[in-house]
Design an enzyme around this catalytic site. Sequence first.
Site, PDB file in Angstrom:
ATOM      1  N   GLY A  78      -0.548   8.102   0.477  1.00  0.00           N
ATOM      2  CA  GLY A  78      -0.648   8.259   1.914  1.00  0.00           C
ATOM      3  C   GLY A  78       0.592   7.900   2.703  1.00  0.00           C
ATOM      4  O   GLY A  78       1.723   8.209   2.306  1.00  0.00           O
ATOM      5  N   LEU A  79       0.383   7.244   3.830  1.00  0.00           N
ATOM      6  CA  LEU A  79       1.471   6.873   4.729  1.00  0.00           C
ATOM      7  C   LEU A  79       2.489   5.983   4.037  1.00  0.00           C
ATOM      8  O   LEU A  79       3.706   6.195   4.159  1.00  0.00           O
ATOM      9  CB  LEU A  79       0.908   6.160   5.961  1.00  0.00           C
ATOM     10  CG  LEU A  79       1.941   5.643   6.965  1.00  0.00           C
ATOM     11  CD1 LEU A  79       2.690   6.790   7.621  1.00  0.00           C
ATOM     12  CD2 LEU A  79       1.269   4.759   8.011  1.00  0.00           C
ATOM     13  N   GLY A  80       2.036   4.978   3.303  1.00  0.00           N
ATOM     14  CA  GLY A  80       2.941   4.050   2.644  1.00  0.00           C
ATOM     15  C   GLY A  80       3.864   4.741   1.659  1.00  0.00           C
ATOM     16  O   GLY A  80       5.051   4.429   1.571  1.00  0.00           O
TER      17      GLY A  80
ATOM     18  N   SER B 254      -3.733  -0.370  14.442  1.00  0.00           N
ATOM     19  CA  SER B 254      -4.450   0.764  15.008  1.00  0.00           C
ATOM     20  C   SER B 254      -4.911   0.411  16.412  1.00  0.00           C
ATOM     21  O   SER B 254      -5.143  -0.763  16.727  1.00  0.00           O
ATOM     22  CB  SER B 254      -5.665   1.112  14.140  1.00  0.00           C
ATOM     23  OG  SER B 254      -6.433   2.138  14.734  1.00  0.00           O
TER      24      SER B 254
ATOM     25  N   TYR C  93     -13.670  -2.489  10.565  1.00  0.00           N
ATOM     26  CA  TYR C  93     -12.304  -1.967  10.629  1.00  0.00           C
ATOM     27  C   TYR C  93     -11.666  -2.314  11.974  1.00  0.00           C
ATOM     28  O   TYR C  93     -10.538  -2.825  12.024  1.00  0.00           O
ATOM     29  CB  TYR C  93     -12.313  -0.456  10.419  1.00  0.00           C
ATOM     30  CG  TYR C  93     -10.928   0.156  10.451  1.00  0.00           C
ATOM     31  CD1 TYR C  93     -10.103   0.127   9.336  1.00  0.00           C
ATOM     32  CD2 TYR C  93     -10.443   0.772  11.611  1.00  0.00           C
ATOM     33  CE1 TYR C  93      -8.830   0.683   9.356  1.00  0.00           C
ATOM     34  CE2 TYR C  93      -9.178   1.331  11.648  1.00  0.00           C
ATOM     35  CZ  TYR C  93      -8.372   1.286  10.527  1.00  0.00           C
ATOM     36  OH  TYR C  93      -7.111   1.828  10.564  1.00  0.00           O
TER      37      TYR C  93
ATOM     38  N   GLY D   6       0.812  -1.208   0.000  1.00  0.00           N
ATOM     39  CA  GLY D   6       0.000   0.000   0.000  1.00  0.00           C
ATOM     40  C   GLY D   6       0.843   1.254   0.000  1.00  0.00           C
ATOM     41  O   GLY D   6       0.591   2.185   0.772  1.00  0.00           O
TER      42      GLY D   6
END
Length: 312
Positions: free
Chosen positions: A54-56, A181, A204, A50
């Site tokens: 974004g973060l990746g 998370s 989630y 991923g």
Amino acid sequence: MRSSHSVTVIATLLAALHSLAPITGTHDVNAQQGAAASTSLSGRTVLITGSTDGLGREVAQRTAALGAHVIVHGRNAARGAEVVKQINDSGKGSAKFYAADFASIAGVRAFAAELRRDYQQLDMLINNAGVLIARGEPRRTSQDGHELHFAVNYLAGYVLSHELRPLLQRAAPSRIINVASISQSPIDFDDVMLERPGAAARGYGQSKLAQVTMTMDMAAELEALGIHIVALHPATLMNTSMVTESGMRPRTTVDEGADAVMQLVTMQELPTGHLFQRTTARNAQCAGHGRRSARTAARAQSETHGSAVKLS
């Protein structure tokens, strides 16, 4: 060892959940383990799932800037090519893109097979790929019939970690970082696939609890092979497209999350089997209460609509 015979992934998860006590105790890793001895990742190969957004994407760029060869993964080939070009043009590190859809276990296995063909070893696996379906949206399933959060956020990373174990073992000491998370929901063992009315809203959180549990369950076995595995809550509601498209307001930035990931990427000694909340590691203690675990294995087939995910 579990890997010596065929087992169902979901049965393993459920059994592990029953034998794992609540997470207790914390310590500041920076104080005890120290920062990274060196910021160079030259000669290292790092897979970040991923990593086209974004973060990746930010972690891929930072990791390459330290000299690593980064395996960029995603579904969008155009975005993947853009990340690779940006890294390769920078003159620091290198990158190659692979496309794979993690909503398909066959797709995960095919991706792993490509990597085993193209690489001799893997120094680090960062399981970052994930999905977040907005509250109020209907329940969605993967190509295999699994609830979509459970499939992409948990099952895909679990299968990929096992499939790439030979490459990680050859690079030992190596590490797996599961981007998880602290937004977690308890698992209803009678409705793991969230088919009951209203249950989809827990998707989630359930998948993230499963991911953390998988980390702790695999730790001892992997450590014997020279592979350390940790889970990380990098930041809360970062300003990623995944968060904004779900209708939620960001509370933190991608930069903050990337700082937390990079600490684990570069840390000299990584304590295995821990859940990190940014820079703090939480300890897990086993209580040994295996209540109901016997019947969870028998139920696994029906919970996954007859589509068992097997490891061999």
